[in-house]
Design an enzyme around this catalytic site. Structure first.
Site, PDB file in Angstrom:
ATOM      1  N   THR A 121       3.106  83.020  60.262  1.00 27.74           N
ATOM      2  CA  THR A 121       2.839  83.947  61.364  1.00 27.74           C
ATOM      3  C   THR A 121       4.157  84.251  62.072  1.00 27.74           C
ATOM      4  O   THR A 121       4.785  83.342  62.620  1.00 27.74           O
ATOM      5  CB  THR A 121       1.827  83.319  62.338  1.00 27.74           C
ATOM      6  N   GLU A 149      -2.057  84.961  56.966  1.00 29.13           N
ATOM      7  CA  GLU A 149      -3.105  84.037  56.539  1.00 29.13           C
ATOM      8  C   GLU A 149      -4.216  83.978  57.583  1.00 29.13           C
ATOM      9  O   GLU A 149      -3.938  83.916  58.772  1.00 29.13           O
ATOM     10  CB  GLU A 149      -2.455  82.646  56.384  1.00 29.13           C
ATOM     11  N   PHE A 150      -5.468  83.991  57.128  1.00 28.84           N
ATOM     12  CA  PHE A 150      -6.584  83.946  58.079  1.00 28.84           C
ATOM     13  C   PHE A 150      -7.455  82.712  57.886  1.00 28.84           C
ATOM     14  O   PHE A 150      -8.576  82.663  58.384  1.00 28.84           O
ATOM     15  CB  PHE A 150      -7.427  85.218  57.958  1.00 28.84           C
ATOM     16  N   LYS A 202      -2.080  89.929  62.308  1.00 30.72           N
ATOM     17  CA  LYS A 202      -2.299  88.483  62.432  1.00 30.72           C
ATOM     18  C   LYS A 202      -2.387  88.056  63.908  1.00 30.72           C
ATOM     19  O   LYS A 202      -3.318  87.378  64.330  1.00 30.72           O
ATOM     20  CB  LYS A 202      -1.159  87.738  61.722  1.00 30.72           C
ATOM     21  N   LEU A 248     -18.607  82.993  69.421  1.00 29.40           N
ATOM     22  CA  LEU A 248     -19.215  83.130  70.746  1.00 29.40           C
ATOM     23  C   LEU A 248     -19.774  81.785  71.190  1.00 29.40           C
ATOM     24  O   LEU A 248     -20.694  81.734  71.998  1.00 29.40           O
ATOM     25  CB  LEU A 248     -20.344  84.168  70.714  1.00 29.40           C
ATOM     26  N   ALA A 250     -19.627  78.746  73.351  1.00 25.41           N
ATOM     27  CA  ALA A 250     -18.952  78.240  74.558  1.00 25.41           C
ATOM     28  C   ALA A 250     -18.679  76.756  74.387  1.00 25.41           C
ATOM     29  O   ALA A 250     -19.272  76.094  73.544  1.00 25.41           O
ATOM     30  CB  ALA A 250     -19.841  78.487  75.768  1.00 25.41           C
ATOM     31  N   GLY A 255      -8.421  74.934  70.802  1.00 25.02           N
ATOM     32  CA  GLY A 255      -7.186  74.167  70.621  1.00 25.02           C
ATOM     33  C   GLY A 255      -6.632  74.466  69.244  1.00 25.02           C
ATOM     34  O   GLY A 255      -6.892  75.525  68.680  1.00 25.02           O
ATOM     35  N   CYS A 258      -2.993  77.084  66.143  1.00 25.45           N
ATOM     36  CA  CYS A 258      -2.870  78.544  65.979  1.00 25.45           C
ATOM     37  C   CYS A 258      -3.149  79.351  67.243  1.00 25.45           C
ATOM     38  O   CYS A 258      -2.256  80.036  67.734  1.00 25.45           O
ATOM     39  CB  CYS A 258      -3.786  79.001  64.857  1.00 25.45           C
ATOM     40  N   LYS A 261      -0.726  78.749  70.202  1.00 20.27           N
ATOM     41  CA  LYS A 261       0.641  79.185  69.849  1.00 20.27           C
ATOM     42  C   LYS A 261       0.713  80.712  69.726  1.00 20.27           C
ATOM     43  O   LYS A 261       1.632  81.341  70.253  1.00 20.27           O
ATOM     44  CB  LYS A 261       1.025  78.521  68.520  1.00 20.27           C
TER      45      LYS A 261
END
Ligand code: UGA
Length: 438
Positions: A121, A149-150, A202, A248, A250, A255, A258, A261
């Site tokens: 990324t 990358e996903f 990305k 969605l 909650a 964290g 990815c 950052k």
């Protein structure tokens, strides 16, 4: 085709393994001798369900190789994937030192014109900078392809083989078509664009998903005060196909390595072009606050935490990973330590990471029962199957006074209340005397 993959971190290893699985000859290169030695024995340096089986299978099929010698690997290969990490600098920007070092190594190892595919990324414009850097250090031509990358940790292989799209960006048509051909066997729609747009796709994708999470967490916070139930609200919202039901859920914030950052980096990128990305800043701020939600509630339920046993179930930033980077557990532990609590923690696989940070300041337990026994309150941090499978009656039986603060919406409030357990679940403002499972 013959391919070299530089970096055997999360993205690199999954890339190398999946490219070999669809039939390419892949050599994965890493500077760490320790990692490579393990990989040669099909031992994965990362925890990812199914990865070791695929490594073993493709090594046995002579399609997947591991090594430390880039020059040897590049002798007869003209496609190189760059997958090294781009960690966060203290100011939020992406740190490109590993990428730049790898680019120079590539330049020095090139023996022909080469296509460099960047999976890391990187801020918009980085691929062009890397191209320039390589060209300054070699006599051969280089064409760049951005292939963001996903994949998600914990479901990386499913994401790679069943992803929604593959994004390929290039300003060189021939290189773009070659890498599209490399990816054809994945049988996933390929979206072709220019380098800069691919780089932005990305960041924008991760920032949008983070926005969805912060948005639903804010709705959850309002639900608590208005008698609404966030699970029912998000289900009702998600039924609208324009909104969609995914991301969605909650809870206690996002964290991992990815979203935190990449949201910080995109906010920085916007700043460099004099755009104040207010919405994204709010997303980040909401998330930081949400991570401490359980601590805020705990402090209202248990007045003095000094010396009191508080149990944390789950430490990883999400299930199916041992990754604790940017996890809510870290800030929760820091906060409870300041309050003087006697913290006992349990996670099926992520304890080592937390132990490396907090050492003997907290107690690491071997199972759920020893963690919650005699505890004043239990905080549910990660929705591991093992944690979801806890029978509510066990809290009543083992805890000093059963207070369960659930950051991952696992239990039914009415059931917990009927057992005499004081139960808080993020976003549930309903009265416990009502059955909420309509
Ligand atoms: C994320 C993206 O989902 C991937 O598409 C991307 O490739 C990856 O970042 C990356 O940039 O490399 P990952 O960080 O592995 O993947 O994890 P996610 O499954 O997306 O979860 C991230 C955090 O969001 C977790 O803490 C999770 O608990 C939280 N989350 C997720 C929620 O709080 N609610 C949700 O509805 C979904």
């Amino acid at each position: 085709m013959e391919i070299v993959v530089i970096g055997t971190g999360y993205v690199g290893l999954v890339t190398g393994v999946s490219l070999s699985e669809i039939g390419h000859q892949v050599t994965c290169i890493d500077t760490s001798i320790e990692k490579i030695t393990k990989l040669k024995k099909s031992i994965s340096p990362i925890y990812e369900p199914g990865i070791e089986e695929l490594i073993e299978k493709n090594v046995a099929a002579n399609r997947l190789f591991f090594g430390t010698d880039l020059q040897a690997a590049m002798k007869n290969k003209k496609i190189v994937y760059l997958t090294v990490g781009t960690p966060q600098n203290p100011d939020g920007t992406a740190n490109l030192v590993y990428l730049e070092a790898a680019a120079i190594d590539i330049a020095k190892s090139m023996v022909q014109d080469t296509i460099v595919v960047v999976k890391s990324t990187v801020p918009v414009g980085t691929n062009e900078k890397i191209k320039k850097l390589i060209e300054e250090n070699t006599q051969f031509n280089v064409a760049m392809v951005s292939n963001p990358e996903f994949l998600r940790e914990g479901s990386a292989l499913v994401d790679v083989f069943e992803g929604d799209r593959i994004v390929l960006g290039a300003n060189d048509k021939k290189a773009l078509e070659t890498i599209a051909e490399v990816n054809n066997a994945f049988a996933i729609p390929i979206y072709k664009t220019n380098l800069e747009s691919a780089e932005m796709i990305k960041y924008a994708s991760n920032a949008f998903l983070a926005t969805k999470i912060s948005f639903i967490n804010e709705i959850a916070n309002i639900c608590e005060k208005t008698g609404a139930n966030i699970e029912q609200v998000s289900t009702g919202m998600g039924l609208d196909s324009r909104i969609g039901s995914k991301f969605l859920n909650a809870g206690i914030g996002y964290g991992g390595s990815c979203f935190p950052k990449d949201t910080a980096a995109l906010s920085q990128i916007a700043g460099t072009v004099n755009h104040d990305f207010k919405l994204l800043k709010a997303v980040i701020e909401v998330n930081e606050k949400q991570k401490l939600k359980l601590v805020d509630v705990l402090k209202t339920e248990v007045s003095h935490l000094q010396g009191k046993k508080i149990a944390l179930l789950g430490l990883a930033f999400k299930p199916e990973t041992d990754d604790i980077r940017e996890s809510a557990s870290q800030v929760i532990i820091e906060n409870l330590l300041v309050a003087g609590a006697n913290i006992h923690v349990y996670d099926p696989i992520a304890q080592a990471g937390i132990q490396a940070i907090f050492g003997d300041e907290i107690v690491y337990e071997k199972d759920i029962e020893s963690t919650i026994i005699e505890a004043e309150a239990v905080l549910i941090i990660t929705e591991w199957d093992e944690i979801k499978a806890i029978k509510p009656a066990i809290f009543k039986k083992l805890m000093r006074q059963p207070i369960v603060l659930d950051g991952r919406l696992i239990y039914n409030k009415a059931e917990m209340s009927s057992l005499g357990i004081k139960y808080y679940s993020v976003g549930d403002g309903t009265n416990a005397s009502y059955k909420t499972d309509y």
